[in-house]
Design an enzyme around this catalytic site. Structure first.
Site, PDB file in Angstrom:
ATOM      1  N   ASN A   1       2.565   2.318   6.419  1.00 60.59           N
ATOM      2  CA  ASN A   1       2.471   1.454   5.251  1.00 60.59           C
ATOM      3  C   ASN A   1       1.486   0.350   5.590  1.00 60.59           C
ATOM      4  O   ASN A   1       1.768  -0.501   6.433  1.00 60.59           O
ATOM      5  CB  ASN A   1       3.851   0.869   4.912  1.00 60.59           C
ATOM      6  CG  ASN A   1       3.756  -0.272   3.913  1.00 60.59           C
ATOM      7  OD1 ASN A   1       2.856  -0.306   3.091  1.00 60.59           O
ATOM      8  ND2 ASN A   1       4.693  -1.207   3.996  1.00 60.59           N
TER       9      ASN A   1
ATOM     10  N   VAL B   1       6.368   6.970  -0.420  1.00 62.08           N
ATOM     11  CA  VAL B   1       5.552   7.062  -1.627  1.00 62.08           C
ATOM     12  C   VAL B   1       4.264   6.307  -1.335  1.00 62.08           C
ATOM     13  O   VAL B   1       4.276   5.279  -0.677  1.00 62.08           O
ATOM     14  CB  VAL B   1       6.277   6.494  -2.858  1.00 62.08           C
ATOM     15  CG1 VAL B   1       7.441   7.391  -3.243  1.00 62.08           C
ATOM     16  CG2 VAL B   1       6.770   5.064  -2.635  1.00 62.08           C
TER      17      VAL B   1
ATOM     18  N   MET C   1       0.814  -1.210   0.000  1.00 61.19           N
ATOM     19  CA  MET C   1       0.000   0.000   0.000  1.00 61.19           C
ATOM     20  C   MET C   1       0.850   1.263   0.000  1.00 61.19           C
ATOM     21  O   MET C   1       0.356   2.325  -0.279  1.00 61.19           O
ATOM     22  CB  MET C   1      -0.921   0.009   1.230  1.00 61.19           C
ATOM     23  CG  MET C   1      -1.974  -1.088   1.198  1.00 61.19           C
ATOM     24  SD  MET C   1      -3.019  -0.994  -0.234  1.00 61.19           S
ATOM     25  CE  MET C   1      -3.849   0.552   0.055  1.00 61.19           C
ATOM     26  N   CYS C   2       2.102   1.166   0.356  1.00 59.23           N
ATOM     27  CA  CYS C   2       3.041   2.292   0.337  1.00 59.23           C
ATOM     28  C   CYS C   2       4.444   1.707   0.448  1.00 59.23           C
ATOM     29  O   CYS C   2       4.612   0.517   0.714  1.00 59.23           O
ATOM     30  CB  CYS C   2       2.809   3.264   1.509  1.00 59.23           C
ATOM     31  SG  CYS C   2       1.201   4.074   1.529  1.00 59.23           S
ATOM     32  N   ARG C   3       5.424   2.541   0.291  1.00 62.44           N
ATOM     33  CA  ARG C   3       6.811   2.209   0.590  1.00 62.44           C
ATOM     34  C   ARG C   3       7.370   3.390   1.373  1.00 62.44           C
ATOM     35  O   ARG C   3       7.092   4.554   1.052  1.00 62.44           O
ATOM     36  CB  ARG C   3       7.644   2.015  -0.668  1.00 62.44           C
ATOM     37  CG  ARG C   3       7.181   0.928  -1.631  1.00 62.44           C
ATOM     38  CD  ARG C   3       7.582  -0.479  -1.203  1.00 62.44           C
ATOM     39  NE  ARG C   3       6.605  -1.051  -0.284  1.00 62.44           N
ATOM     40  CZ  ARG C   3       6.724  -2.275   0.258  1.00 62.44           C
ATOM     41  NH1 ARG C   3       7.777  -3.017  -0.013  1.00 62.44           N
ATOM     42  NH2 ARG C   3       5.807  -2.731   1.070  1.00 62.44           N
TER      43      ARG C   3
END
Length: 256
Positions: free
Chosen positions: A115, A88, A1-3
């Protein structure tokens, strides 16, 4: 879902950590190697960093993908810091508040990123939301799960909890009310890093005087170490400590 990624160590240009490595956070925005949920992190990005002598970090956040922001390329080339947190984003809900929902969130000396995703959002966290001071709810930067998780962490920090304890207790509370949530949290005050591995990947690279904690390695250095799931990581630039997170007993209630 994100980094996301946090760094403590000697001053470096932001780009040396976030853009230049072969598998940098910049590249992970469109081509992550170890992301388990989602494929493209194009719903915004942000970086927060600390300047010498100033405990309050600066931030640069945008709702657009990191690869489309030419101003960030210039900023990353010239700004140097010995402590940063960057992320991100792949939004849990499309269009959720744009730039305001992009990590890092900030308050005082702290930078924070999440995240993952809270299952059943927002219904499942209504009980926890009611326990926050009304001013904290009215001050949420965004109407998303990550912003509320940050409010829960910040409430503990302001009550005097250490960073690692604040993350651990928040993860266990949220997991109790929203089982199946993915809760990889990342927090720094510019001198320490705290992070949780709960449902997604987390790695660290520890070298003399230098520590990086990230969702996935930004290069193929064999010294990267994976953090086991359901683990709390606490670190300085000199050392990393891993502590298993114990499951929350069903009968245990969050503190009031």
């Amino acid at each position: 879902m994100c980094r996301h990624l946090a760094y403590l160590g000697p001053e470096e240009p932001l780009g040396r950590l976030l853009v230049e490595p072969e598998h940098s956070l910049y590249r992970q925005s469109w081509e992550p190697r170890r992301q388990r949920h989602g494929t493209v992190n194009a719903d915004g990005f942000g970086v927060g960093w600390y300047a010498e002598g100033d405990p309050v970090p600066g931030r640069y956040r945008r709702a657009a993908p990191i690869w489309g922001d030419q101003s960030f390329a210039d900023l990353a080339r010239v700004v140097r810091s010995g402590a940063l947190l960057a992320a991100v984003r792949d939004a849990t809900l499309a269009g959720a508040d744009g730039e305001a929902a992009a990590a890092p969130f900030a308050a005082g000396p702290w930078l924070f990123s999440h995240n993952g995703a809270v299952t059943g959002w927002p219904r499942t966290l209504a009980v926890l939301a009611r326990r926050l001071p009304p001013v904290d709810l009215l001050s949420l930067e965004a109407r998303c799960d990550s912003a509320l998780v940050w409010a829960l962490v910040l409430n503990r920090l302001r009550a005097g909890d250490e960073e690692g304890q604040a993350l651990a207790d928040t993860v266990l509370e949220v997991a109790h009310y929203a089982p199946g949530s993915r809760l990889n949290l990342l927090l720094t005050n510019g001198e320490t890093i705290a992070a949780t591995a709960w449902g997604d990947t987390l790695w660290y690279l520890s070298e003399p005087g230098r520590t990086v904690v990230a969702s996935e390695p930004y290069d193929d250095d064999p010294h990267w170490q994976e953090v086991p799931d359901r683990t709390l990581l606490t670190a300085t630039s000199a050392e990393v400590l891993l502590t298993p997170l114990k499951d929350l007993a069903p009968s245990k209630e969050p503190r009031t």
